[in-house]
Design a protein around this motif. Structure first.
Motif, mmCIF file in Angstrom:
data_model
loop_
_atom_site.group_PDB
_atom_site.id
_atom_site.type_symbol
_atom_site.label_atom_id
_atom_site.label_comp_id
_atom_site.label_asym_id
_atom_site.label_seq_id
_atom_site.Cartn_x
_atom_site.Cartn_y
_atom_site.Cartn_z
ATOM 1 N N VAL A 118 0.853 -1.188 0.000
ATOM 2 C CA VAL A 118 0.000 0.000 0.000
ATOM 3 C C VAL A 118 0.893 1.244 0.000
ATOM 4 C CG1 VAL A 118 -1.844 1.219 1.191
ATOM 5 C CG2 VAL A 118 -1.754 -1.282 1.293
ATOM 6 N N GLY A 119 0.922 1.948 -1.138
ATOM 7 C CA GLY A 119 1.714 3.182 -1.253
ATOM 8 C C GLY A 119 3.211 2.958 -1.240
ATOM 9 N N PRO A 120 3.719 1.935 -1.963
ATOM 10 C CA PRO A 120 5.166 1.661 -1.891
ATOM 11 C C PRO A 120 5.983 2.579 -2.795
ATOM 12 C CG PRO A 120 4.152 0.143 -3.439
ATOM 13 C CD PRO A 120 3.031 0.992 -2.874
ATOM 14 N N ILE A 121 7.271 2.740 -2.454
ATOM 15 C CA ILE A 121 8.272 3.237 -3.407
ATOM 16 C C ILE A 121 9.404 2.209 -3.367
ATOM 17 C CG2 ILE A 121 9.986 5.011 -3.927
ATOM 18 C CD1 ILE A 121 8.174 7.084 -2.649
ATOM 19 N N PHE A 122 9.675 1.593 -4.504
ATOM 20 C CA PHE A 122 10.779 0.640 -4.590
ATOM 21 C C PHE A 122 11.950 1.342 -5.259
ATOM 22 C CE2 PHE A 122 6.987 -2.075 -4.626
ATOM 23 C CZ PHE A 122 7.290 -2.920 -3.571
ATOM 24 N N ASN A 123 12.983 1.674 -4.474
ATOM 25 C CA ASN A 123 14.202 2.205 -5.085
ATOM 26 C C ASN A 123 15.369 1.321 -4.648
ATOM 27 O OD1 ASN A 123 14.966 3.021 -2.486
ATOM 28 N ND2 ASN A 123 14.338 5.142 -2.795
ATOM 29 N N ASP A 124 16.583 1.678 -5.071
ATOM 30 C CA ASP A 124 17.734 0.830 -4.753
ATOM 31 C C ASP A 124 17.982 0.746 -3.251
ATOM 32 O OD1 ASP A 124 18.297 3.540 -4.966
ATOM 33 O OD2 ASP A 124 20.372 3.251 -5.582
ATOM 34 N N TYR A 125 17.644 1.824 -2.496
ATOM 35 C CA TYR A 125 17.847 1.793 -1.047
ATOM 36 C C TYR A 125 16.779 0.946 -0.364
ATOM 37 C CZ TYR A 125 21.542 5.387 -0.741
ATOM 38 O OH TYR A 125 22.726 6.077 -0.812
ATOM 39 N N SER A 126 15.496 1.166 -0.712
ATOM 40 C CA SER A 126 14.437 0.422 -0.013
ATOM 41 C C SER A 126 14.408 -1.041 -0.437
ATOM 42 C CB SER A 126 13.067 1.073 -0.252
ATOM 43 O OG SER A 126 12.679 0.952 -1.597
ATOM 44 N N SER A 127 14.999 -1.356 -1.603
ATOM 45 C CA SER A 127 15.030 -2.754 -2.054
ATOM 46 C C SER A 127 16.373 -3.418 -1.748
ATOM 47 C CB SER A 127 14.765 -2.822 -3.564
ATOM 48 O OG SER A 127 15.836 -2.226 -4.278
ATOM 49 N N VAL A 128 17.218 -2.734 -0.966
ATOM 50 C CA VAL A 128 18.540 -3.252 -0.572
ATOM 51 C C VAL A 128 19.310 -3.694 -1.826
ATOM 52 C CG1 VAL A 128 19.758 -4.643 1.153
ATOM 53 C CG2 VAL A 128 17.353 -4.127 1.492
ATOM 54 N N GLY A 129 19.519 -2.733 -2.725
ATOM 55 C CA GLY A 129 20.259 -3.042 -3.954
ATOM 56 C C GLY A 129 19.499 -4.008 -4.843
ATOM 57 N N TYR A 130 18.185 -3.819 -4.954
ATOM 58 C CA TYR A 130 17.304 -4.639 -5.818
ATOM 59 C C TYR A 130 17.359 -6.129 -5.456
ATOM 60 C CZ TYR A 130 18.294 -0.365 -8.461
ATOM 61 O OH TYR A 130 18.491 0.935 -8.826
ATOM 62 N N SER A 131 17.318 -6.426 -4.149
ATOM 63 C CA SER A 131 17.458 -7.835 -3.755
ATOM 64 C C SER A 131 16.221 -8.377 -3.028
ATOM 65 C CB SER A 131 18.710 -8.013 -2.876
ATOM 66 O OG SER A 131 18.551 -7.303 -1.653
ATOM 67 N N LEU A 132 15.056 -7.722 -3.176
ATOM 68 C CA LEU A 132 13.852 -8.228 -2.510
ATOM 69 C C LEU A 132 13.367 -9.503 -3.204
ATOM 70 C CD1 LEU A 132 11.740 -4.965 -1.978
ATOM 71 C CD2 LEU A 132 13.463 -5.960 -0.477
ATOM 72 N N LEU A 133 12.904 -10.461 -2.405
ATOM 73 C CA LEU A 133 12.401 -11.725 -2.966
ATOM 74 C C LEU A 133 10.876 -11.655 -3.093
ATOM 75 C CD1 LEU A 133 14.660 -14.205 -0.950
ATOM 76 C CD2 LEU A 133 15.040 -13.275 -3.244
ATOM 77 N N ILE A 134 10.425 -10.760 -3.979
ATOM 78 C CA ILE A 134 8.996 -10.518 -4.161
ATOM 79 C C ILE A 134 8.631 -10.907 -5.588
ATOM 80 C CG2 ILE A 134 7.264 -8.659 -4.335
ATOM 81 C CD1 ILE A 134 7.965 -9.317 -1.469
ATOM 82 N N LYS A 135 7.547 -11.660 -5.744
ATOM 83 C CA LYS A 135 7.129 -12.088 -7.086
ATOM 84 C C LYS A 135 5.925 -11.258 -7.530
ATOM 85 C CE LYS A 135 8.848 -16.831 -6.944
ATOM 86 N NZ LYS A 135 9.532 -16.819 -5.660
ATOM 87 N N LYS A 136 6.020 -10.727 -8.747
ATOM 88 C CA LYS A 136 4.997 -9.808 -9.241
ATOM 89 C C LYS A 136 3.616 -10.455 -9.268
ATOM 90 C CE LYS A 136 3.841 -6.675 -12.978
ATOM 91 N NZ LYS A 136 3.909 -6.441 -14.417
ATOM 92 N N GLU A 137 3.556 -11.733 -9.643
ATOM 93 C CA GLU A 137 2.236 -12.391 -9.794
ATOM 94 C C GLU A 137 1.502 -12.559 -8.461
ATOM 95 O OE1 GLU A 137 5.378 -15.748 -9.780
ATOM 96 O OE2 GLU A 137 5.169 -13.723 -10.623
ATOM 97 N N LYS A 138 2.228 -12.416 -7.342
ATOM 98 C CA LYS A 138 1.573 -12.545 -6.024
ATOM 99 C C LYS A 138 1.259 -11.180 -5.403
ATOM 100 C CE LYS A 138 4.215 -16.689 -4.656
ATOM 101 N NZ LYS A 138 5.121 -17.181 -3.604
ATOM 102 N N THR A 139 1.558 -10.105 -6.147
ATOM 103 C CA THR A 139 1.553 -8.758 -5.553
ATOM 104 C C THR A 139 0.335 -7.950 -5.956
ATOM 105 O OG1 THR A 139 3.961 -8.781 -5.686
ATOM 106 C CG2 THR A 139 2.931 -6.654 -5.301
ATOM 107 N N ILE A 140 -0.273 -7.295 -4.972
ATOM 108 C CA ILE A 140 -1.273 -6.265 -5.261
ATOM 109 C C ILE A 140 -0.633 -4.936 -4.900
ATOM 110 C CG2 ILE A 140 -3.493 -5.287 -4.555
ATOM 111 C CD1 ILE A 140 -4.326 -8.289 -4.162
#
Length: 580
Positions: free
Chosen positions: A300-322
């Protein structure tokens, strides 16, 4: 046609209310601004007279324009809108960095600049405070990319509409606006200003009903089929004004609630479903395990940048995401529905969900409380984890934490905020030194709260002067200055001799600024016993003073989260170019 500069300006105090200066001052009061942060310069002096003359406004002079802008940013975080006034180009380009930060954080800051005399526009004259060309547009060009509205007021016939358009656009879009006002216009009466300004009516944004219905239906079907869904709150909850609707949704669903690091302070941490900060590899213990193992996650209201994603290393799958954005909802790899506003959507969705506490039950099964710091030897140097154990005990509903860019991000992120305790930091823009001005502005806006600020020595050296303004304003902030000899966050990303700074006598500097005027108390802390005594003094006999506590810590005493995060961000920064 511009009025001549020789027109007599009414004396403030006896001013006819029908002037541009009076109108602007009243507009600021109307939208909720009681304090304006400024640095005087010859092009804004007459305008400042009108702001001083407005009984419901306090003009606060800052030591430099950058801090005035940071103060307006901090003020807007507490009050919903802030304002600063500077002079043409030399002031405007100095405040620009702070306005860019406010833009990145979706804060409506009204940046007012005193501009050249209206008669000089369209001539070939070269003016001071410019770069020596007969062209006055450099400042305007710079502000165009970091504000949502820009107006240059050099004609009284258009001034009323220009000012109101800029201010209302800033409020609607929750972004800064730039208003330049010719130095000879503030005191001249004009028929458009002959009555008090009518308060703005900003029409509420209403969702497209069919889009809202479709988004709710598709999301409810997606979530009601899921086995262990979770909710993650992000920083855009603030701009969407959806915190209440977020809690309706959370309460109705029974899902565990996590928060992105940049959303800390926007989600109540005393809630029984709260499981901590989701920040990939540096998440709160047991939080990432629950989020990343979920079969549906609602961001809810995310911003995904290189800092918040820890250098683009989040284990999140788009098909499971709202993804719930302020004005759009996207469901997995499927539909994306626009003109659906976050608060409307979350409130409507709350009514359609089956309660599901599976993921929360899993969290409670695996959760183990964090251990306490190890016992210490007598007079052992203070460790940072021991410092923050004591800070946790200081937090109450009438305090606000402000964390400077640096290791304070990681240490403060681990604090559990009690109900109504505020929390602010600047994660998207990450400008070191931001917190000095922001603390000044926030404390001025939220007089009912005591601000507790954490500032690294490197950051403090950038903006230290406006401690002076805090003392002048009678603020009672507690500042913890972490003296560890350099830019620790940058050391962990990429070390070099440039990360070591000249050590200052920080309490000596603050005492020199204090100079016996106002209430200010300082202490140096090297051990846990000294810390306990300093906190007791700051919250006891010095509770009405600005308290500045210098904490000495080892240069390598960093949070484990910074070590992990720094190595991942470093890896992201040093990716080789893609082969052509």
């Amino acid at each position: 046609m511009a009025h001549s500069s020789s027109a007599p300006a009414p004396v403030p105090g006896h001013a006819c209310s029908g002037t541009l200066g009076h109108h602007l001052a009243r507009r600021l009061v109307e939208i909720g601004v009681s304090d304006v942060f400024s640095v005087p310069g010859d092009f804004n002096l007459t305008l400042l007279d009108y702001l001083v003359d407005e009984p419901e406004l306090t003009l606060i002079g800052c030591c430099n324009e950058l801090n005035a802008g940071y103060a307006a940013d901090g003020y807007a975080r507490a009050k919903g809108v802030g304002a600063c006034v500077v002079t043409f180009t030399v002031g405007g380009l100095s405040v620009l960095n702070a306005i860019a930060g406010a833009y990145s954080e979706n804060l409506p800051v009204i940046c007012i600049v005193g501009g050249p005399n209206s008669n000089d526009y369209g001539t070939s004259r070269i003016l001071h405070h410019t770069i020596g060309l007969p062209d006055f547009t450099q400042e305007l060009s710079c502000f165009q990319t970091v504000t949502c509205a820009q107006v240059v007021v050099n004609n009284l016939d258009d001034a009323h509409e220009q000012i109101d358009t800029a201010i209302s656009t800033a409020l609607k879009e929750s972004k800064p606006a730039y208003i330049s006002i010719s130095c000879n216009l503030s005191g001249i009466p004009h028929p458009t200003f002959s009555r008090e300004p009518v308060p703005f009516f900003l029409a509420p944004k209403v969702s497209n009903y069919l889009g809202l219905e479709a988004a709710v239906e598709a999301t409810a079907e997606f979530l009601n089929k899921a086995v262990k869904p979770v909710i993650i709150g992000g920083p855009k909850l603030r701009v969407a004004k959806a915190q209440k609707a977020f809690m309706e949704f959370a309460d109705a669903s029974g899902y565990p609630i996590a928060v992105m690091p940049s959303g800390k302070g926007l989600v109540p941490e005393h809630h029984p479903h709260f499981i901590g900060t989701y920040w990939g590899a540096v998440s709160t213990s047991f939080c990432s395990e629950i989020v990343e193992s979920a079969d549906a996650y609602v961001f809810v209201g995310p911003i995904f940048n290189d800092y918040s994603s820890v250098g683009y290393s989040l284990l999140i799958k788009k098909e499971k995401t709202i993804m719930v954005h302020p004005n759009r909802v996207t469901i997995g790899n499927g539909p994306s529905l626009g003109w659906v506003f976050m608060a409307d959507f979350l409130s409507a969705l709350a009514k359609k969900l089956k309660k599901n506490s599976t993921a929360l039950d899993n969290y409670r099964r695996i959760f183990v409380p964090s251990g306490m710091p190890l016992t210490r030897e007598k007079d052992e140097p203070l460790r940072v984890n021991v410092l923050f154990k004591h800070i946790q005990n200081m937090l109450r509903g009438d305090t606000t934490v402000i964390a400077e860019t640096g290791d304070s991000w990681f240490n403060c992120q681990k604090l559990r905020l009690p109900e109504n305790c505020g929390y602010e930091f600047q994660m998207q823009y990450g400008s070191i030194g931001w917190s000095v001005g922001a603390t000044l502005g926030y404390a001025q806006a939220a007089r009912d709260k005591r601000v507790i600020a954490f500032i690294g020595d490197g950051s403090f050296q950038v903006t230290a002067q406006d401690i002076s303004t805090m003392i002048r304003c009678g603020q009672r902030t507690i500042i913890f200055l972490i003296n560890n000899g350099g830019y620790t966050i940058e050391v962990e990303i990429h070390d070099g001799p440039y990360n070591v700074i000249k050590n200052w006598d920080y309490t000596g500097l603050v005492n020199a600024i204090h100079n016996g005027e106002g209430k200010c108390w300082t202490a140096k802390v090297r051990t846990e016993d000294e810390l306990t005594a300093a906190i007791a003094a700051a919250t006891g006999e010095q509770k009405d003073s600005l308290c500045f506590i210098e904490i000495f810590s080892h240069k390598d005493d960093t949070s484990k989260e910074l070590l992990e995060w720094g190595s991942r961000v470093s890896a992201a920064n040093s990716r080789p170019p893609n082969p052509q």
